[in-house]
Structure formats: C-alpha cells, structure tokens
Design a protein around this motif. Structure first.
Motif, PDB file in Angstrom:
ATOM      1  N   MET A   1      -0.355   4.851  -7.297  1.00 25.04           N
ATOM      2  CA  MET A   1      -0.698   6.219  -6.989  1.00 25.04           C
ATOM      3  C   MET A   1      -1.926   6.227  -6.072  1.00 25.04           C
ATOM      4  SD  MET A   1      -1.792   9.158  -9.655  1.00 25.04           S
ATOM      5  CE  MET A   1      -1.864  10.816  -9.126  1.00 25.04           C
ATOM      6  N   THR A   2      -1.829   6.920  -4.972  1.00 22.88           N
ATOM      7  CA  THR A   2      -2.943   7.040  -4.035  1.00 22.88           C
ATOM      8  C   THR A   2      -3.945   8.040  -4.592  1.00 22.88           C
ATOM      9  OG1 THR A   2      -1.461   6.616  -2.195  1.00 22.88           O
ATOM     10  CG2 THR A   2      -3.591   7.593  -1.677  1.00 22.88           C
ATOM     11  N   LYS A   3      -5.210   7.600  -4.691  1.00 22.54           N
ATOM     12  CA  LYS A   3      -6.256   8.489  -5.200  1.00 22.54           C
ATOM     13  C   LYS A   3      -7.067   9.109  -4.079  1.00 22.54           C
ATOM     14  CE  LYS A   3      -6.742   6.371  -9.656  1.00 22.54           C
ATOM     15  NZ  LYS A   3      -7.653   5.979 -10.707  1.00 22.54           N
ATOM     16  N   ALA A   4      -7.118   8.442  -2.933  1.00 25.97           N
ATOM     17  CA  ALA A   4      -7.903   8.975  -1.816  1.00 25.97           C
ATOM     18  C   ALA A   4      -7.403   8.378  -0.518  1.00 25.97           C
ATOM     19  CB  ALA A   4      -9.380   8.640  -1.998  1.00 25.97           C
ATOM     20  N   ILE A   5      -7.603   9.123   0.538  1.00 29.53           N
ATOM     21  CA  ILE A   5      -7.313   8.648   1.881  1.00 29.53           C
ATOM     22  C   ILE A   5      -8.590   8.840   2.683  1.00 29.53           C
ATOM     23  CG2 ILE A   5      -5.977   8.997   3.983  1.00 29.53           C
ATOM     24  CD1 ILE A   5      -3.748  10.155   2.188  1.00 29.53           C
ATOM     25  N   LEU A   6      -9.078   7.751   3.252  1.00 29.79           N
ATOM     26  CA  LEU A   6     -10.290   7.796   4.047  1.00 29.79           C
ATOM     27  C   LEU A   6      -9.890   7.816   5.513  1.00 29.79           C
ATOM     28  CD1 LEU A   6     -13.388   7.605   4.277  1.00 29.79           C
ATOM     29  CD2 LEU A   6     -13.116   5.120   4.265  1.00 29.79           C
TER      30      LEU A   6
END
Length: 109
Positions: A1-6
């Motif tokens: 699961m992706t928690k953040a995209i920088l």
C-alpha cells in the motif's frame, strides 16, 4: 500500500509559474488563518515553537504569524515556514481546490 508520493513540483508536475504565482501567494494569504485554526495541533505547535527558537525569543502565535509573513516576503527558505506551507498546500489538495491545475494529468488509482 502506498502511503505517500514525493514529487518535485517545480517544473516537473507543474510549471514554475504555478508555484510562484499560485502556491506561494495562496499559502501567504492563508498562513494566519491556518495557524490560528491549528495552533494547538502538535505538528503545527512544533513548527511555531521552532519559529520561536529561530528568533531566539518566545513568540505568541500572532508574533509567530508576523514572523512567518516576514520570511515569506523575504523569500526565506526556513524549515518551519516550509513545513507550514506544505501543510497549507496539503489542505488545498485534500479539498481539491487545485486539482484542475496540477492533477489533471495525474491519474490517481
């Protein structure tokens, strides 16, 4: 699961002028309101305390707001200012106010 995209938005996902002409003025116009509304939340309080440390004096919230506005006007790259601007921009993104400008080419799944 992706928690953040920088992302590096300046010139990458949007034009440089969007940052200079839209994001920065938006955060400047909202910083006082945002600080007043969220000053008791730990992430915001931490940044306000850091403003006091950097100025080497205990500031009230109103004095911290004045200092933040000075730093914005002076185009300072000071951590608590940048963190608070990020919080303001996050609230904009969550409200989808700016989606049409920089998210129209980003497909979210």
């Amino acid at each position: 699961m992706t928690k953040a995209i920088l992302t590096d938005i300046e010139g990458t996902t949007s034009s440089l002028s969007f940052v200079k002409d839209a994001l920065f003025p938006y955060s400047r116009s909202r910083v006082a309101e945002f600080v007043r509304a969220h000053a008791n939340e730990p992430p915001v309080r931490d940044q306000l305390d850091e403003v006091s440390k950097l100025t080497e004096r205990k500031l009230t919230d109103e004095q911290a707001i004045e200092q933040l506005l000075r730093w914005i006007d002076e185009d300072k790259k000071i951590t608590p200012l940048k963190v608070l601007q990020g919080m303001i921009w996050e609230s904009v993104t969550r409200a989808a106010i700016s989606r049409g400008t920089f998210m129209r080419t980003l497909r979210v799944t």
